[in-house]
Design a protein around this motif. Structure first.
Motif, PDB file in Angstrom:
ATOM      1  N   ASP A  15      -0.580   9.031   4.055  1.00 51.67           N
ATOM      2  CA  ASP A  15       0.654   9.534   4.568  1.00 51.67           C
ATOM      3  C   ASP A  15       1.530  10.112   3.188  1.00 51.67           C
ATOM      4  O   ASP A  15       1.466   9.513   2.187  1.00 51.67           O
ATOM      5  CB  ASP A  15       1.409   8.919   5.714  1.00 51.67           C
ATOM      6  CG  ASP A  15       2.439  10.092   6.285  1.00 51.67           C
ATOM      7  OD1 ASP A  15       2.286  11.247   5.933  1.00 51.67           O
ATOM      8  OD2 ASP A  15       3.451   9.427   6.828  1.00 51.67           O
ATOM      9  N   HIS A  23       1.674   6.798   0.833  1.00 53.26           N
ATOM     10  CA  HIS A  23       1.043   5.761   1.627  1.00 53.26           C
ATOM     11  C   HIS A  23      -0.530   5.883   1.345  1.00 53.26           C
ATOM     12  O   HIS A  23      -0.985   6.919   2.007  1.00 53.26           O
ATOM     13  CB  HIS A  23       1.383   5.892   2.981  1.00 53.26           C
ATOM     14  CG  HIS A  23       0.774   4.659   3.767  1.00 53.26           C
ATOM     15  ND1 HIS A  23       0.970   4.501   5.280  1.00 53.26           N
ATOM     16  CD2 HIS A  23       0.484   3.386   3.404  1.00 53.26           C
ATOM     17  CE1 HIS A  23       0.415   3.505   5.558  1.00 53.26           C
ATOM     18  NE2 HIS A  23      -0.262   2.687   4.507  1.00 53.26           N
ATOM     19  N   TYR A  24      -1.053   5.006   0.839  1.00 51.00           N
ATOM     20  CA  TYR A  24      -2.328   5.112   0.604  1.00 51.00           C
ATOM     21  C   TYR A  24      -3.405   4.030   1.242  1.00 51.00           C
ATOM     22  O   TYR A  24      -2.810   2.997   1.672  1.00 51.00           O
ATOM     23  CB  TYR A  24      -2.500   5.191  -1.004  1.00 51.00           C
ATOM     24  CG  TYR A  24      -2.183   4.137  -1.694  1.00 51.00           C
ATOM     25  CD1 TYR A  24      -3.356   3.009  -1.874  1.00 51.00           C
ATOM     26  CD2 TYR A  24      -0.991   3.747  -2.213  1.00 51.00           C
ATOM     27  CE1 TYR A  24      -2.957   1.766  -2.711  1.00 51.00           C
ATOM     28  CE2 TYR A  24      -0.679   2.723  -2.947  1.00 51.00           C
ATOM     29  CZ  TYR A  24      -1.372   1.650  -3.158  1.00 51.00           C
ATOM     30  OH  TYR A  24      -1.114   0.569  -3.841  1.00 51.00           O
ATOM     31  N   ASP A  69       0.963  -1.316  -0.029  1.00 52.44           N
ATOM     32  CA  ASP A  69      -0.085  -0.039  -0.088  1.00 52.44           C
ATOM     33  C   ASP A  69       0.836   1.242  -0.098  1.00 52.44           C
ATOM     34  O   ASP A  69       0.356   2.366   0.394  1.00 52.44           O
ATOM     35  CB  ASP A  69      -1.076  -0.015   1.089  1.00 52.44           C
ATOM     36  CG  ASP A  69      -0.045  -0.192   2.429  1.00 52.44           C
ATOM     37  OD1 ASP A  69       1.006  -0.351   2.559  1.00 52.44           O
ATOM     38  OD2 ASP A  69      -0.991   0.239   3.586  1.00 52.44           O
ATOM     39  N   CYS A  70       2.146   0.960  -0.415  1.00 54.24           N
ATOM     40  CA  CYS A  70       3.079   2.330  -0.563  1.00 54.24           C
ATOM     41  C   CYS A  70       3.945   2.350  -1.740  1.00 54.24           C
ATOM     42  O   CYS A  70       4.501   1.264  -2.040  1.00 54.24           O
ATOM     43  CB  CYS A  70       3.944   1.997   0.610  1.00 54.24           C
ATOM     44  SG  CYS A  70       4.641   3.653   1.150  1.00 54.24           S
TER      45      CYS A  70
END
Length: 234
Positions: A46, A57-58, A11-12
């Motif tokens: 973030d 970062h989602y 996820d990043c």
């Protein structure tokens, strides 16, 4: 500039905008940050800027990796640098003295400059805040005059006083809290660099600029500075 997208985690993603550190990168980094924040919206967990990269970062429950990549590509299309002066400018008073900056004399000897000239050169430049990290409120700034560039200490100190100002290679920084550290210390600032009651906690943010202003011992103490000496090998 040829941006690259690198996988950091499921996820990043890391957006690499540049391969080398330069002050000229910052307007592009700020523009990309703004585009990415706007593009990801509430799906953004973030966004962490550095000298040459932006880590995105989602929320994987909201957005699939392929969508995240597409959003990044879209955000960087026709990107234009931000106008300079977008961040805040901070003036940090510094007491440059061997008792709180044990490497001040070492830098002078290494560079072939007088101590007064080391101080003048360090305080003459307007530094870019490139990134925050290592400790809460620790701002990586640059770039220092090449003649002042000095490698980190071979053995880091176990304890560096809050406010200590140092140099590592062509970076400069001020320690926001008491912590270990391996930078070459040349002085100390009385400024509060990290405060839990402050919005954003850190005094400085990427995109801000910083100028160090030399002050004498009396003014340093009057501003609330701690003049407890730091041993050269503490």
């Amino acid at each position: 500039m040829k941006p690259r997208i690198e996988v950091v985690a499921i996820d990043c993603l890391m957006v690499r905008l540049f391969d080398t550190i330069a002050e000229a990168n910052m307007p592009w980094m700020l523009a990309a940050s703004q585009r990415l924040r706007s593009g990801f919206g509430s799906a953004l967990v973030d966004l962490v800027p550095s000298y040459t990269t932006l880590m995105v970062h989602y929320d994987l429950t909201v957005m699939a990796p392929v969508q995240a990549r597409a959003l990044i590509d879209q955000a960087l299309t026709d990107l234009q640098p931000q106008a300079q002066g977008g961040g805040r400018c901070h003036v940090l008073p510094v007491w440059y003295d061997p008792s709180v900056g044990p490497e001040l004399g070492v830098l002078a000897q290494r560079s072939g400059l007088a101590v007064a000239e080391v101080i003048r050169r360090h305080s003459a430049h307007l530094y870019q805040v490139f990134a925050l990290g290592f400790a809460p409120g620790f701002a990586f700034m640059g770039l220092v005059d090449e003649i002042l560039a000095t490698p980190r200490l071979n053995t880091p100190r176990k304890r560096v006083a809050a406010g200590s100002v140092g140099i590592a290679e062509r970076q400069t920084a001020a320690y926001p809290v008491v912590s270990p550290g391996g930078w070459n210390l040349i002085g100390r600032t009385p400024a509060t660099l990290f405060d839990r009651e402050r919005d954003g906690y850190s005094l400085m943010q990427p995109g801000d600029t910083v100028r160090f202003e030399a002050v004498d011992h009396a003014e340093f103490v009057n501003l609330g500075g701690d003049d407890t000496p730091l041993e050269a090998h503490a």
